[in-house]
Design a protein around this motif. Sequence first.
Motif, short mmCIF file in Angstrom:
data_model
loop_
_atom_site.label_atom_id
_atom_site.label_comp_id
_atom_site.label_asym_id
_atom_site.label_seq_id
_atom_site.Cartn_x
_atom_site.Cartn_y
_atom_site.Cartn_z
N ASP A 39 0.89 -1.42 -0.22
CA ASP A 39 0.45 0.14 0.08
C ASP A 39 0.84 1.30 0.16
O ASP A 39 0.15 2.37 -0.50
CB ASP A 39 -1.42 0.02 1.04
CG ASP A 39 -2.52 -1.23 0.96
OD1 ASP A 39 -2.01 -1.14 -0.46
OD2 ASP A 39 -2.30 -1.70 1.98
N LEU A 40 2.13 2.02 0.91
CA LEU A 40 2.97 2.02 1.02
C LEU A 40 3.34 2.06 -0.24
O LEU A 40 3.35 3.78 -0.57
CB LEU A 40 3.63 2.03 1.99
CG LEU A 40 3.19 2.07 3.26
CD1 LEU A 40 4.60 1.95 3.99
CD2 LEU A 40 2.93 3.91 3.66
N ARG A 41 3.52 1.43 -1.45
CA ARG A 41 4.43 1.90 -2.72
C ARG A 41 3.48 1.92 -3.04
O ARG A 41 3.51 2.66 -4.88
CB ARG A 41 4.83 0.04 -2.55
CG ARG A 41 6.58 0.28 -1.87
CD ARG A 41 7.70 -1.16 -2.48
NE ARG A 41 6.33 -2.27 -3.26
CZ ARG A 41 6.62 -3.10 -1.95
NH1 ARG A 41 6.94 -3.00 -0.86
NH2 ARG A 41 5.95 -4.18 -2.11
N ALA A 42 2.18 1.84 -3.76
CA ALA A 42 1.68 2.18 -4.29
C ALA A 42 1.20 2.79 -4.77
O ALA A 42 1.78 4.47 -4.49
CB ALA A 42 0.01 1.46 -4.23
N THR A 43 0.86 3.49 -6.48
CA THR A 43 0.67 4.99 -7.19
C THR A 43 -0.64 5.41 -6.62
O THR A 43 -1.26 4.60 -6.32
CB THR A 43 1.22 4.91 -8.58
OG1 THR A 43 -0.24 4.28 -8.80
CG2 THR A 43 2.20 4.89 -8.85
N PRO A 44 -0.69 6.56 -6.59
CA PRO A 44 -2.89 6.79 -6.60
C PRO A 44 -2.60 6.76 -7.30
O PRO A 44 -4.51 5.79 -6.29
CB PRO A 44 -2.59 8.59 -7.06
CG PRO A 44 -0.26 9.22 -6.24
CD PRO A 44 -0.10 8.19 -6.60
N GLU A 45 -2.86 5.89 -8.31
CA GLU A 45 -4.00 5.97 -9.64
C GLU A 45 -4.14 4.13 -9.20
O GLU A 45 -5.21 3.93 -8.64
CB GLU A 45 -3.73 5.46 -10.99
CG GLU A 45 -2.96 7.21 -11.62
CD GLU A 45 -2.47 7.03 -11.11
OE1 GLU A 45 -1.04 6.65 -10.41
OE2 GLU A 45 -1.57 8.40 -11.88
N GLU A 46 -3.59 3.15 -8.54
CA GLU A 46 -3.41 1.92 -7.78
C GLU A 46 -3.93 1.99 -6.81
O GLU A 46 -4.70 1.66 -6.48
CB GLU A 46 -1.49 1.52 -7.41
CG GLU A 46 -1.56 1.16 -8.76
CD GLU A 46 -0.05 0.27 -8.64
OE1 GLU A 46 0.81 1.00 -7.34
OE2 GLU A 46 0.96 -0.05 -9.05
N LYS A 47 -3.96 3.25 -5.92
CA LYS A 47 -4.53 3.48 -4.64
C LYS A 47 -6.26 3.43 -4.77
O LYS A 47 -6.96 2.51 -4.34
CB LYS A 47 -4.35 4.47 -3.98
CG LYS A 47 -2.93 4.16 -3.48
CD LYS A 47 -2.35 5.22 -2.64
CE LYS A 47 -0.94 5.01 -1.85
NZ LYS A 47 -0.31 6.21 -0.57
N LEU A 48 -6.32 3.88 -6.18
CA LEU A 48 -8.08 4.65 -6.03
C LEU A 48 -8.54 3.54 -6.96
O LEU A 48 -9.82 2.73 -6.71
CB LEU A 48 -7.54 6.20 -7.12
CG LEU A 48 -8.86 6.02 -8.00
CD1 LEU A 48 -10.34 6.55 -6.60
CD2 LEU A 48 -8.86 7.20 -8.67
N ASP A 49 -8.04 3.09 -7.87
CA ASP A 49 -8.36 1.30 -8.43
C ASP A 49 -8.58 0.30 -7.02
O ASP A 49 -9.66 -0.58 -6.88
CB ASP A 49 -7.17 0.58 -9.02
CG ASP A 49 -7.29 2.00 -10.88
OD1 ASP A 49 -7.71 2.58 -10.68
OD2 ASP A 49 -6.48 1.57 -11.28
#
Length: 106
Positions: A39-49
């Motif tokens: 979760d910490l390494r995820a990009t904003p797009e990945e977090k949104l998805d």
Amino acid sequence: MGFFDTLKNWFSSEVAEVKESASAAQTRLESEMDRREADLRATPEEKLDQIQSEISDDPFAAVRDKIDGQQAHAEAIEDLAAPALDEADVVPDEIVPDEIVPDEPV
């Protein structure tokens, strides 16, 4: 020495159970840690998805399905109750009676 052997066996089984529980807890904690690191390494797009996939369940889907099912059931009953019209049974737009016959008493 029977008592000491029994006591030793009981402690051995308890130690094995504690080791197994500790191993299971460690596995759960490691998987949770891996998830949090991802979760910490995820990009904003990945977090949104990820957030959208978690909330993709429509809370009203069950209600909507039930309403659609009842509507389909009502329409099916209506279709079965309505008589099928042949071309010979087609009623003209305007019916003009040639002669009106009063009801006769029986």
